[in-house]
Design a protein around this motif. Structure first.
Motif, short mmCIF file in Angstrom:
data_model
loop_
_atom_site.label_atom_id
_atom_site.label_comp_id
_atom_site.label_asym_id
_atom_site.label_seq_id
_atom_site.Cartn_x
_atom_site.Cartn_y
_atom_site.Cartn_z
N LEU A 23 0.82 -1.21 0.00
CA LEU A 23 0.00 0.00 0.00
C LEU A 23 0.86 1.26 0.00
CD1 LEU A 23 -2.82 -1.10 2.48
CD2 LEU A 23 -3.12 -0.57 0.06
N LEU A 24 1.93 1.25 0.77
CA LEU A 24 2.81 2.42 0.81
C LEU A 24 3.49 2.66 -0.53
CD1 LEU A 24 4.29 1.82 4.33
CD2 LEU A 24 3.22 3.94 3.59
N ASP A 26 2.49 1.55 -3.48
CA ASP A 26 1.47 1.91 -4.46
C ASP A 26 1.09 3.39 -4.35
OD1 ASP A 26 1.45 -0.64 -5.49
OD2 ASP A 26 -0.48 -1.21 -4.60
N ALA A 27 1.18 3.93 -3.13
CA ALA A 27 0.87 5.34 -2.91
C ALA A 27 2.05 6.25 -3.26
CB ALA A 27 0.43 5.56 -1.46
N HIS A 29 5.22 6.08 -1.91
CA HIS A 29 6.16 6.32 -0.82
C HIS A 29 7.26 5.27 -0.81
CE1 HIS A 29 3.64 9.52 0.52
NE2 HIS A 29 2.59 8.70 0.53
N GLY A 107 -7.56 -0.61 3.36
CA GLY A 107 -6.61 0.11 2.52
C GLY A 107 -6.97 1.57 2.41
N GLY A 108 -8.27 1.87 2.39
CA GLY A 108 -8.72 3.26 2.32
C GLY A 108 -8.30 4.07 3.53
N GLU A 111 -4.62 4.79 3.13
CA GLU A 111 -4.40 5.82 2.09
C GLU A 111 -4.75 7.20 2.63
OE1 GLU A 111 -6.50 4.79 -1.50
OE2 GLU A 111 -5.58 2.79 -1.53
N ASP A 112 -5.89 7.33 3.31
CA ASP A 112 -6.28 8.62 3.88
C ASP A 112 -5.28 9.06 4.95
OD1 ASP A 112 -8.49 8.54 2.23
OD2 ASP A 112 -9.91 8.01 3.84
N THR A 113 -4.80 8.11 5.74
CA THR A 113 -3.83 8.40 6.79
C THR A 113 -2.53 8.92 6.18
OG1 THR A 113 -4.79 6.80 8.32
CG2 THR A 113 -2.47 7.37 8.66
N LEU A 114 -2.07 8.27 5.12
CA LEU A 114 -0.83 8.69 4.46
C LEU A 114 -0.96 10.11 3.89
CD1 LEU A 114 0.20 5.41 2.68
CD2 LEU A 114 1.54 6.66 4.38
N ALA A 115 -2.09 10.40 3.27
CA ALA A 115 -2.30 11.75 2.71
C ALA A 115 -2.29 12.79 3.82
CB ALA A 115 -3.61 11.79 1.93
#
Length: 149
Positions: A23-24, A26-27, A29, A107-108, A111-115
């Motif tokens: 996930l990281l 793919d985002a 990072h 996963g959502g 993703e929101d946390t990373l943003a």
């Protein structure tokens, strides 16, 4: 595109570790390392100096993510986020971490946390709302409180 966040993962469940890493990446990072014990995680913190570390509370060999969070705090400039099925064990101050995400998570949520964290770390204060599924530590929130005076 902004520079990718440099992230360390400290998690003893291999499937969750792989999911987080995927996930990281793919985002967009950069995962600078992974560890399954507190001692390995703390050593990697010192070696890689990431901006962000995701850490489980209970780790392999009976070790604790609290030790990793302490190391991150001692080094300075590294935000620690617990990912745990036991968030209540951290107390109101989240044991010095910036935030906690309760397992299981989607996963959502990640993703929101990373943003949110990317804004919080790179362009504070974040304009995004605190993501559902993540709880911020009062001390981390205080970074953006208006100065009194």
């Amino acid at each position: 595109m902004t520079e990718p966040l440099r992230v360390l993962l400290v998690e003893d469940e291999a499937l969750i570790l792989m999911q987080l890493e995927m996930l990281l990446e793919d985002a967009g990072h950069s995962v600078v390392g992974t560890a399954m014990t507190a001692s390995a995680g703390s050593a990697l913190l010192r070696e890689t100096r990431p901006e962000l570390v995701f850490v489980d509370l209970r780790l392999a060999e009976g070790s604790s993510g609290l030790d990793v969070a302490r190391t991150a705090s001692d080094l300075g400039g590294i935000a620690c986020v617990f990912i745990t099925a036991n968030p209540r064990q951290l107390g109101d101050d989240l044991a010095g971490a910036a935030a906690v995400i309760a397992k299981p998570f989607s996963g959502g949520v990640l993703e929101d946390t990373l943003a949110f964290l990317e804004q919080a770390l790179r362009r504070p204060p974040p304009s995004l709302a605190v993501p559902h599924g993540m709880v911020l530590a009062p001390a981390f929130l205080a970074n953006w409180a208006p100065a009194e005076g």
